[in-house]
Design a protein around this motif. Structure first.
Motif, PDB file in Angstrom:
ATOM      1  N   ARG A  54       0.845  -1.197   0.000  1.00 50.38           N
ATOM      2  CA  ARG A  54       0.000   0.000   0.000  1.00 50.38           C
ATOM      3  C   ARG A  54       0.880   1.247   0.000  1.00 50.38           C
ATOM      4  NH1 ARG A  54      -3.102  -0.737   4.575  1.00 50.38           N
ATOM      5  NH2 ARG A  54      -4.513  -1.959   3.331  1.00 50.38           N
ATOM      6  N   GLY A  92      -4.702   7.341 -10.142  1.00 48.24           N
ATOM      7  CA  GLY A  92      -4.784   6.193  -9.245  1.00 48.24           C
ATOM      8  C   GLY A  92      -3.666   6.107  -8.223  1.00 48.24           C
ATOM      9  N   ILE A  93      -2.597   6.850  -8.416  1.00 42.12           N
ATOM     10  CA  ILE A  93      -1.478   6.830  -7.464  1.00 42.12           C
ATOM     11  C   ILE A  93      -1.754   7.893  -6.404  1.00 42.12           C
ATOM     12  CG2 ILE A  93       0.998   7.168  -7.154  1.00 42.12           C
ATOM     13  CD1 ILE A  93       0.260   4.597  -8.628  1.00 42.12           C
ATOM     14  N   THR A  97      -3.685   3.655  -1.663  1.00 44.52           N
ATOM     15  CA  THR A  97      -3.909   2.760  -2.793  1.00 44.52           C
ATOM     16  C   THR A  97      -3.074   1.500  -2.652  1.00 44.52           C
ATOM     17  OG1 THR A  97      -4.330   4.622  -4.274  1.00 44.52           O
ATOM     18  CG2 THR A  97      -3.750   2.545  -5.313  1.00 44.52           C
ATOM     19  N   LEU A  99      -1.157  -1.615  -4.392  1.00 44.43           N
ATOM     20  CA  LEU A  99      -0.493  -1.817  -5.676  1.00 44.43           C
ATOM     21  C   LEU A  99       0.261  -3.133  -5.717  1.00 44.43           C
ATOM     22  CD1 LEU A  99       1.501   1.526  -6.175  1.00 44.43           C
ATOM     23  CD2 LEU A  99      -0.638   0.928  -7.248  1.00 44.43           C
ATOM     24  N   TYR A 119       3.431  -0.893 -12.422  1.00 43.06           N
ATOM     25  CA  TYR A 119       2.490  -1.034 -11.313  1.00 43.06           C
ATOM     26  C   TYR A 119       1.110  -1.424 -11.816  1.00 43.06           C
ATOM     27  CZ  TYR A 119       0.502   3.429 -12.710  1.00 43.06           C
ATOM     28  OH  TYR A 119      -0.107   4.425 -13.416  1.00 43.06           O
ATOM     29  N   LEU A 121      -2.871  -1.292 -10.148  1.00 41.05           N
ATOM     30  CA  LEU A 121      -3.746  -0.933  -9.028  1.00 41.05           C
ATOM     31  C   LEU A 121      -4.499  -2.185  -8.603  1.00 41.05           C
ATOM     32  CD1 LEU A 121      -5.185   2.405 -10.422  1.00 41.05           C
ATOM     33  CD2 LEU A 121      -3.250   2.105  -8.893  1.00 41.05           C
TER      34      LEU A 121
END
Length: 125
Positions: A54, A92-93, A97, A99, A119, A121
């Motif tokens: 995370r 999304g970063i 979050t 990953l 990466y 998600l």
């Protein structure tokens, strides 16, 4: 009391009395292990790694500076800095979050870092 009920109450008491950060770290480590990913604490400079964890924090540069997005990635065992060069923002970063990341571990100022990691998600299970 039945053994199953005793186990339930023991787990509930633990969740109510233990440190939230410690419980979160244990959960992340368990998720990472279940996925077959490598642990951040076992990675060293030069290793090609795949990890699950995370983002604890995300920082972006100002418009006047070089374009960089830097995030602190935590898998329950250790932190690694993820740095994307040439980006001001990545959809999304953001903090919190989850990953899956892949890349080669480097070192910057004595800390583990992965530059421009691949990466994915992930959704919370």
């Amino acid at each position: 009391m039945a053994p199953a009920a005793a186990g339930y109450f023991r787990r509930m008491a633990r969740k109510l009395t233990e440190d939230i950060d410690q419980l979160d770290a244990e959960e992340l480590e368990s998720t990472s292990k279940a996925s077959g990913a490598q642990r951040a604490c076992d990675c060293t400079r030069g290793d090609e790694v795949t990890m699950v964890g995370r983002l604890r924090s995300v920082e972006t540069c100002s418009k006047a500076a070089n374009a960089i997005v830097e995030a602190e990635f935590f898998d329950g065992t250790d932190t690694i800095s993820l740095i994307w060069i040439g980006r001001r923002k990545i959809a999304g970063i953001e903090s919190g979050t989850q990953l899956l990341v892949r890349g080669r571990v480097g070192e910057r100022e004595g800390r583990k870092v992965i530059y421009n990691p691949y990466y994915e998600l992930r959704t919370e299970d």
